[in-house]
Scaffold this motif. Structure first.
Motif, PDB file in Angstrom:
ATOM      1  N   GLY A 187       0.792  -1.234   0.000  1.00 13.95           N
ATOM      2  CA  GLY A 187       0.000   0.000   0.000  1.00 13.95           C
ATOM      3  C   GLY A 187       0.819   1.277   0.000  1.00 13.95           C
ATOM      4  N   SER A 231       1.984   3.120  -2.475  1.00 11.29           N
ATOM      5  CA  SER A 231       1.528   4.134  -3.439  1.00 11.29           C
ATOM      6  C   SER A 231       0.349   4.933  -2.890  1.00 11.29           C
ATOM      7  CB  SER A 231       1.134   3.475  -4.762  1.00 11.29           C
ATOM      8  OG  SER A 231       2.241   2.850  -5.362  1.00 11.29           O
ATOM      9  N   THR A 232      -0.572   4.239  -2.248  1.00 15.08           N
ATOM     10  CA  THR A 232      -1.738   4.910  -1.656  1.00 15.08           C
ATOM     11  C   THR A 232      -1.308   5.870  -0.565  1.00 15.08           C
ATOM     12  OG1 THR A 232      -3.193   3.050  -2.128  1.00 15.08           O
ATOM     13  CG2 THR A 232      -3.890   4.556  -0.385  1.00 15.08           C
ATOM     14  N   GLN A 233      -0.429   5.414   0.318  1.00 12.33           N
ATOM     15  CA  GLN A 233      -0.039   6.238   1.458  1.00 12.33           C
ATOM     16  C   GLN A 233       0.858   7.409   1.064  1.00 12.33           C
ATOM     17  OE1 GLN A 233      -1.481   6.025   4.364  1.00 12.33           O
ATOM     18  NE2 GLN A 233      -2.679   4.274   3.611  1.00 12.33           N
ATOM     19  N   ARG A 241      -5.149  -5.589  -8.263  1.00 12.05           N
ATOM     20  CA  ARG A 241      -4.835  -4.435  -9.112  1.00 12.05           C
ATOM     21  C   ARG A 241      -4.453  -4.857 -10.526  1.00 12.05           C
ATOM     22  NH1 ARG A 241       0.815  -3.027  -5.983  1.00 12.05           N
ATOM     23  NH2 ARG A 241       2.226  -4.312  -7.242  1.00 12.05           N
ATOM     24  N   PRO A 257      -6.915   2.075   4.502  1.00 12.77           N
ATOM     25  CA  PRO A 257      -6.013   3.186   4.174  1.00 12.77           C
ATOM     26  C   PRO A 257      -6.183   4.389   5.103  1.00 12.77           C
ATOM     27  CG  PRO A 257      -6.925   2.260   2.170  1.00 12.77           C
ATOM     28  CD  PRO A 257      -7.645   1.600   3.308  1.00 12.77           C
TER      29      PRO A 257
END
Length: 205
Positions: free
Chosen positions: A15, A17-19, A149, A190
């Motif tokens: 995760g 990229s999201t953060q 994804r 997230p």
């Protein structure tokens, strides 16, 4: 005024990229100038090296060659991009930095953590992040996320589940040895994850 250097680490699918995107958006909302970069890459030279490293056609790449390519890309982004941005007072967020070489090449590839740490220091000129977030997730959970994804696996993602577990253990070791690294349970939502990140950065700035 010196900037702040924040890095995110973890196995593929944790995760990051999201953060990193949430972190940039939040810091910009505070009025900070933010530079978001990734490793390997972030420069013209670094992106060329990234292509070599991730291309599955290069499956015969020796672990030491892999390490030196990562370090070459790192040396370039530090001198060309990260140091100048920090000198200008910017907040620099980097998706992976030298802790990845410690975990991937030092531990999982078996090159030795001490040797890799020494080369990391040479490549960065001694530059270290102000804070690093290790997003910890099990290999099984990471696989589910990567499958969700879609897309084709790159050379390193194709190394297998056992390799990914060695990488994870490398990150766990790094976090146990350096208080700069904050371990966060990446199996949470997230929003929950980012709230923890936000609190740690607020305490730093």
């Amino acid at each position: 005024m010196k900037g702040i250097f924040i890095t995110f680490e973890g196995i593929d699918g944790c995760g990051k990229s999201t953060q990193t995107a949430l972190c940039r958006e939040w810091l910009e909302s505070l009025g900070k100038t933010v530079l978001l970069v990734r490793e390997p890459g972030g420069t013209r030279i670094g992106e060329k090296i990234r292509e070599l490293l991730l291309d599955k056609a290069n499956g015969a790449m020796a672990p030491m060659a892999e390490l030196f390519l990562f370090e070459a890309a790192r040396a370039q982004i530090v001198e060309e991009t990260i140091k100048p941005a920090l000198a200008e007072g910017k907040a620099v967020i980097c998706d992976r930095f030298f802790d990845s070489s410690f975990a991937y090449q030092g531990c999982a590839r078996g090159l030795g953590a001490e040797m890799v740490s020494r080369i990391n220091k040479d490549a960065t000129g001694g530059l270290a992040p102000d804070i690093t977030f290790f997003l910890d997730i099990t290999v099984d959970q990471a696989i589910m996320r990567r499958e969700g994804r879609g897309g084709e696996k790159d050379r390193i993602e194709s190394a297998g589940d056992a390799f990914q577990e060695k990488v994870r253990q490398g990150f766990i070791r790094a976090a146990s040895e350096d208080s700069r690294i904050v371990t966060i349970d990446a199996s949470d939502s997230p929003e929950v994850i980012f709230k923890q990140i936000q609190e740690k950065i607020e305490a730093l700035i």
